[in-house]
Design a protein around this motif. Sequence first.
Motif, mmCIF file in Angstrom:
data_model
loop_
_atom_site.group_PDB
_atom_site.id
_atom_site.type_symbol
_atom_site.label_atom_id
_atom_site.label_comp_id
_atom_site.label_asym_id
_atom_site.label_seq_id
_atom_site.Cartn_x
_atom_site.Cartn_y
_atom_site.Cartn_z
ATOM 1 N N VAL A 48 0.821 -1.206 0.000
ATOM 2 C CA VAL A 48 0.000 0.000 0.000
ATOM 3 C C VAL A 48 0.861 1.265 0.000
ATOM 4 O O VAL A 48 0.681 2.157 -0.831
ATOM 5 N N SER A 49 1.793 1.333 0.943
ATOM 6 C CA SER A 49 2.573 2.563 1.104
ATOM 7 C C SER A 49 3.796 2.291 1.960
ATOM 8 O O SER A 49 3.794 1.361 2.767
ATOM 9 N N SER A 50 4.809 3.133 1.784
ATOM 10 C CA SER A 50 6.018 3.033 2.586
ATOM 11 C C SER A 50 6.540 4.415 2.939
ATOM 12 O O SER A 50 6.323 5.385 2.203
ATOM 13 N N ILE A 51 7.238 4.463 4.067
ATOM 14 C CA ILE A 51 7.967 5.660 4.461
ATOM 15 C C ILE A 51 9.403 5.229 4.754
ATOM 16 O O ILE A 51 9.634 4.266 5.476
ATOM 17 N N ASN A 52 10.334 5.935 4.159
ATOM 18 C CA ASN A 52 11.732 5.523 4.204
ATOM 19 C C ASN A 52 12.537 6.300 5.230
ATOM 20 O O ASN A 52 12.065 7.288 5.809
ATOM 21 N N PHE A 53 13.743 5.850 5.449
ATOM 22 C CA PHE A 53 14.716 6.623 6.210
ATOM 23 C C PHE A 53 14.833 7.982 5.544
ATOM 24 O O PHE A 53 14.986 8.057 4.332
ATOM 25 N N GLY A 54 14.702 9.050 6.329
ATOM 26 C CA GLY A 54 14.672 10.382 5.746
ATOM 27 C C GLY A 54 13.279 10.867 5.414
ATOM 28 O O GLY A 54 13.095 11.995 4.954
ATOM 29 N N ASP A 55 12.279 9.978 5.625
ATOM 30 C CA ASP A 55 10.865 10.320 5.522
ATOM 31 C C ASP A 55 10.331 10.476 4.107
ATOM 32 O O ASP A 55 9.235 11.021 3.921
ATOM 33 N N GLY A 56 11.050 9.992 3.119
ATOM 34 C CA GLY A 56 10.471 9.930 1.789
ATOM 35 C C GLY A 56 9.355 8.908 1.771
ATOM 36 O O GLY A 56 9.430 7.881 2.446
ATOM 37 N N THR A 57 8.297 9.179 1.006
ATOM 38 C CA THR A 57 7.136 8.292 0.992
ATOM 39 C C THR A 57 6.826 7.808 -0.419
ATOM 40 O O THR A 57 7.215 8.434 -1.417
ATOM 41 N N SER A 58 6.120 6.706 -0.495
ATOM 42 C CA SER A 58 5.660 6.186 -1.772
ATOM 43 C C SER A 58 4.312 5.491 -1.554
ATOM 44 O O SER A 58 4.024 5.024 -0.449
ATOM 45 N N TYR A 59 3.517 5.453 -2.629
ATOM 46 C CA TYR A 59 2.161 4.922 -2.548
ATOM 47 C C TYR A 59 1.843 4.078 -3.767
ATOM 48 O O TYR A 59 2.295 4.363 -4.882
ATOM 49 N N ALA A 60 1.009 3.076 -3.540
ATOM 50 C CA ALA A 60 0.462 2.331 -4.656
ATOM 51 C C ALA A 60 -0.455 3.259 -5.455
ATOM 52 O O ALA A 60 -1.092 4.165 -4.894
ATOM 53 N N ASP A 61 -0.533 3.035 -6.747
ATOM 54 C CA ASP A 61 -1.374 3.885 -7.594
ATOM 55 C C ASP A 61 -2.823 3.911 -7.111
ATOM 56 O O ASP A 61 -3.506 4.940 -7.217
ATOM 57 N N SER A 62 -3.279 2.792 -6.571
ATOM 58 C CA SER A 62 -4.678 2.678 -6.158
ATOM 59 C C SER A 62 -5.025 3.555 -4.959
ATOM 60 O O SER A 62 -6.208 3.812 -4.712
ATOM 61 N N VAL A 63 -4.024 4.008 -4.214
ATOM 62 C CA VAL A 63 -4.297 4.817 -3.023
ATOM 63 C C VAL A 63 -3.668 6.205 -3.100
ATOM 64 O O VAL A 63 -3.909 7.043 -2.231
ATOM 65 N N GLN A 64 -2.871 6.436 -4.139
ATOM 66 C CA GLN A 64 -2.212 7.732 -4.302
ATOM 67 C C GLN A 64 -3.231 8.860 -4.267
ATOM 68 O O GLN A 64 -4.251 8.811 -4.953
ATOM 69 N N GLY A 65 -2.957 9.872 -3.467
ATOM 70 C CA GLY A 65 -3.852 11.015 -3.370
ATOM 71 C C GLY A 65 -4.959 10.854 -2.350
ATOM 72 O O GLY A 65 -5.649 11.824 -2.019
ATOM 73 N N ARG A 66 -5.152 9.647 -1.850
ATOM 74 C CA ARG A 66 -6.196 9.401 -0.852
ATOM 75 C C ARG A 66 -5.608 9.008 0.499
ATOM 76 O O ARG A 66 -6.185 9.314 1.538
ATOM 77 N N PHE A 67 -4.497 8.305 0.483
ATOM 78 C CA PHE A 67 -3.873 7.824 1.717
ATOM 79 C C PHE A 67 -2.610 8.634 2.000
ATOM 80 O O PHE A 67 -1.916 9.083 1.071
ATOM 81 N N THR A 68 -2.313 8.786 3.286
ATOM 82 C CA THR A 68 -1.092 9.471 3.704
ATOM 83 C C THR A 68 -0.406 8.661 4.794
ATOM 84 O O THR A 68 -1.024 8.375 5.832
ATOM 85 N N ILE A 69 0.845 8.320 4.562
ATOM 86 C CA ILE A 69 1.629 7.592 5.561
ATOM 87 C C ILE A 69 2.492 8.594 6.319
ATOM 88 O O ILE A 69 2.991 9.567 5.750
ATOM 89 N N SER A 70 2.627 8.364 7.621
ATOM 90 C CA SER A 70 3.477 9.232 8.429
ATOM 91 C C SER A 70 4.026 8.429 9.597
ATOM 92 O O SER A 70 3.585 7.301 9.854
ATOM 93 N N ARG A 71 4.931 9.058 10.301
ATOM 94 C CA ARG A 71 5.619 8.344 11.376
ATOM 95 C C ARG A 71 5.978 9.342 12.470
ATOM 96 O O ARG A 71 6.433 10.436 12.179
ATOM 97 N N ASP A 72 5.761 8.933 13.694
ATOM 98 C CA ASP A 72 6.161 9.721 14.855
ATOM 99 C C ASP A 72 7.294 8.961 15.532
ATOM 100 O O ASP A 72 7.058 7.957 16.199
ATOM 101 N N ASP A 73 8.514 9.440 15.338
ATOM 102 C CA ASP A 73 9.666 8.707 15.861
ATOM 103 C C ASP A 73 9.697 8.722 17.379
ATOM 104 O O ASP A 73 10.161 7.758 18.004
ATOM 105 N N THR A 74 9.225 9.809 17.984
ATOM 106 C CA THR A 74 9.217 9.901 19.447
ATOM 107 C C THR A 74 8.266 8.877 20.043
ATOM 108 O O THR A 74 8.600 8.202 21.017
ATOM 109 N N ARG A 75 7.087 8.776 19.462
ATOM 110 C CA ARG A 75 6.082 7.815 19.950
ATOM 111 C C ARG A 75 6.281 6.417 19.364
ATOM 112 O O ARG A 75 5.562 5.487 19.745
#
Length: 123
Positions: A48-75
């Motif tokens: 579906v989606s990935s977030i990389n070291f450095g916070d770059g993101t990528s999405y499957a075409d089927s969810v692009q523009g609708r889904f957002t991946i994020s990460r809270d390193d502290t939590r």
Amino acid sequence: EVQLQASGGGLVQPGGSLTLSCAASGFTVSRYAMSWFRQVPGKELEWVSSINFGDGTSYADSVQGRFTISRDDTRKTLYLRMNGLTHDDTAVYYCAKSAKRWHVPGTLEYDYRGQGTQVTVSS
């Protein structure tokens, strides 16, 4: 010990929104790529989606523009905000940790995967 625990799934109407969370432990979240996958019974696991070291993101075409991946390193938590949900988004969603810093979009690479959380889109 690496542990991943996904939560936040549920029943939502078409067009609705959900935010999935994934609590991680046993490793430094920011150092690895992390991904969301989903699976419908009887079908193959789908990236579906990935977030990389450095916070770059990528999405499957089927969810692009609708889904957002994020990460809270502290939590130590991974999120997937899902908007504009459709019936086709119904699946069990899994969070996963990569063995690498960057995830190749479209691939199913991971070394740890948590138990899933069910998302059902239905009126």
